[in-house]
Design a protein around this motif. Structure first.
Motif, PDB file in Angstrom:
ATOM      1  N   GLY A 174       0.814  -1.206   0.000  1.00  0.00           N
ATOM      2  CA  GLY A 174       0.000   0.000   0.000  1.00  0.00           C
ATOM      3  C   GLY A 174       0.845   1.253   0.000  1.00  0.00           C
ATOM      4  O   GLY A 174       0.579   2.215  -0.743  1.00  0.00           O
ATOM      5  N   PHE A 175       1.899   1.260   0.804  1.00  0.00           N
ATOM      6  CA  PHE A 175       2.773   2.430   0.887  1.00  0.00           C
ATOM      7  C   PHE A 175       3.476   2.699  -0.440  1.00  0.00           C
ATOM      8  O   PHE A 175       3.489   3.824  -0.944  1.00  0.00           O
ATOM      9  CB  PHE A 175       3.810   2.226   1.996  1.00  0.00           C
ATOM     10  N   PHE A 176       4.074   1.643  -1.010  1.00  0.00           N
ATOM     11  CA  PHE A 176       4.886   1.856  -2.213  1.00  0.00           C
ATOM     12  C   PHE A 176       4.039   2.026  -3.473  1.00  0.00           C
ATOM     13  O   PHE A 176       4.497   2.637  -4.441  1.00  0.00           O
ATOM     14  CB  PHE A 176       5.924   0.750  -2.347  1.00  0.00           C
ATOM     15  N   LEU A 179       3.566   5.682  -3.150  1.00  0.00           N
ATOM     16  CA  LEU A 179       4.808   6.398  -3.464  1.00  0.00           C
ATOM     17  C   LEU A 179       5.056   6.440  -4.965  1.00  0.00           C
ATOM     18  O   LEU A 179       5.520   7.464  -5.500  1.00  0.00           O
ATOM     19  CB  LEU A 179       5.983   5.724  -2.757  1.00  0.00           C
ATOM     20  N   ARG A 180       4.757   5.352  -5.655  1.00  0.00           N
ATOM     21  CA  ARG A 180       4.991   5.280  -7.099  1.00  0.00           C
ATOM     22  C   ARG A 180       4.342   6.466  -7.823  1.00  0.00           C
ATOM     23  O   ARG A 180       4.943   7.095  -8.698  1.00  0.00           O
ATOM     24  CB  ARG A 180       4.459   3.971  -7.658  1.00  0.00           C
ATOM     25  N   ALA A 181       3.115   6.744  -7.449  1.00  0.00           N
ATOM     26  CA  ALA A 181       2.394   7.848  -8.090  1.00  0.00           C
ATOM     27  C   ALA A 181       2.997   9.200  -7.715  1.00  0.00           C
ATOM     28  O   ALA A 181       3.102  10.100  -8.557  1.00  0.00           O
ATOM     29  CB  ALA A 181       0.917   7.804  -7.693  1.00  0.00           C
ATOM     30  N   VAL A 188      11.731   8.837 -10.629  1.00  0.00           N
ATOM     31  CA  VAL A 188      12.038   7.794  -9.655  1.00  0.00           C
ATOM     32  C   VAL A 188      11.028   6.667  -9.850  1.00  0.00           C
ATOM     33  O   VAL A 188       9.819   6.903  -9.773  1.00  0.00           O
ATOM     34  CB  VAL A 188      11.979   8.322  -8.207  1.00  0.00           C
ATOM     35  N   LYS A 189      11.511   5.487 -10.148  1.00  0.00           N
ATOM     36  CA  LYS A 189      10.650   4.345 -10.434  1.00  0.00           C
ATOM     37  C   LYS A 189      10.439   3.501  -9.171  1.00  0.00           C
ATOM     38  O   LYS A 189      11.298   3.447  -8.295  1.00  0.00           O
ATOM     39  CB  LYS A 189      11.260   3.459 -11.525  1.00  0.00           C
ATOM     40  N   GLU A 243       6.326  -1.904 -13.068  1.00  0.00           N
ATOM     41  CA  GLU A 243       5.766  -1.317 -11.857  1.00  0.00           C
ATOM     42  C   GLU A 243       5.410  -2.382 -10.828  1.00  0.00           C
ATOM     43  O   GLU A 243       5.489  -2.137  -9.623  1.00  0.00           O
ATOM     44  CB  GLU A 243       4.520  -0.497 -12.214  1.00  0.00           C
ATOM     45  N   GLU A 244       5.042  -3.550 -11.305  1.00  0.00           N
ATOM     46  CA  GLU A 244       4.629  -4.626 -10.420  1.00  0.00           C
ATOM     47  C   GLU A 244       4.858  -5.956 -11.115  1.00  0.00           C
ATOM     48  O   GLU A 244       4.671  -6.073 -12.326  1.00  0.00           O
ATOM     49  CB  GLU A 244       3.147  -4.476 -10.062  1.00  0.00           C
TER      50      GLU A 244
END
Length: 288
Positions: A174-176, A179-181, A188-189, A243-244
């Protein structure tokens, strides 16, 4: 980045003293990266560094930067900023941060001390967010960066007798994902990796509800994928700036889909799994 696109990037890997972290260190080093390894166990980090140098597939002088080892205890949050500063000063940059360190858990919610939930949340989630926050501004200032998060299929699925572990991984994702957005416009990827079972000592070193070490290799872990295979897949995902990625078999991927599309059926399956697993868990607890 190294290999075809990872270049001479500086890579910081937490939990680099064994298992997946050790395999990742080998993969990134052989891809030409400058590797910094962090863990609580300096003796094991030195063993990993020695083995990487001895067994490197690179020709002499292709990578003239031996892996650097640093001590890091993610549970000691007060010392994370000084560690981040020390790591940064080695090459005056960190291009790829691999948040890999973690501990697992086996137990029932009703009989698990709250201190165990707290410890897993600190090590598996808050420690990584703390380290990331320490390095994030510098990545933004240098104009690029890549944060890799080793989560788990259990960061997407809650399964019986893994509550503390699954909760910490859900929080991590959930945090990352958030952060990605937030850092997308700063080049920063963020790559979140959700592996299935890997043949490591994760279950052996897992904590039980009363804080003892589980001390056993689960059949699912024993039959899991090799660390080298998982590390190779992760390297490719980092190079592709995915991204995932879910690195797991058909069963795990089906379960993730079932949880999203037919949750009531998924819950029935988990209820049945809990009934079958409870006697085994109790028997193992008695043997310790």
């Amino acid at each position: 980045m190294c290999s075809a696109s990872l270049g001479i990037n500086v890579v910081l890997i937490t939990g680099g003293s064994s298992g997946l972290g050790e395999a990742l260190a080998r993969q990134f080093y052989n891809a030409g990266c400058r590797v910094i390894l962090a863990s609580r166990r300096l003796d094991e980090l030195n063993r990993v560094r020695s083995n990487i140098m001895k067994n490197s597939k690179l020709v002499p002088f292709q990578n003239v930067y031996p892996p650097v080892v640093l001590k890091l205890d993610l549970a000691d949050l007060q010392n994370v900023p000084s560690f981040a500063d020390e790591a940064w000063k080695i090459y005056h940059r960190i291009d790829i941060l691999v948040n890999n360190a973690g501990i697992s858990y086996r137990g029932e919610v009703m009989t698990t001390n709250l201190e165990i939930d707290l410890k897993l949340m600190i090590v598996n989630y808050i420690g990584h967010t703390a380290l990331t926050k320490c390095l994030l501004s510098a990545m933004v200032e240098q104009g690029n960066g890549h944060i890799v998060v080793i989560s788990s299929v259990q960061g997407k699925l809650g399964i019986p007798f893994r509550s503390a572990y699954s909760a910490s991984k859900h929080a991590l994702e959930g945090f990352f994902d958030t952060l990605r957005a937030e850092v997308a416009d700063y080049n920063v990827k963020v790559t979140v990796v959700s592996p299935g079972y890997i043949r490591t000592n994760l279950s052996v070193n897992a904590l039980t509800g009363d804080g003892r070490v589980y001390g056993l290799t689960d059949p699912t872990t024993a039959n899991g994928m090799s660390p080298n295979y998982a590390a190779s897949e992760i390297l490719e995902s980092v190079a592709a700036e995915d991204e995932e990625v879910v690195i797991a078999g058909f069963g795990a991927k089906t379960a993730i889909l079932l949880r999203a599309l037919w949750p009531s059926m998924y819950f029935k399956i988990m209820n049945s799994r809990a009934r079958r697993g409870r006697p085994n868990l109790l028997n193992k607890a008695k043997e310790q």
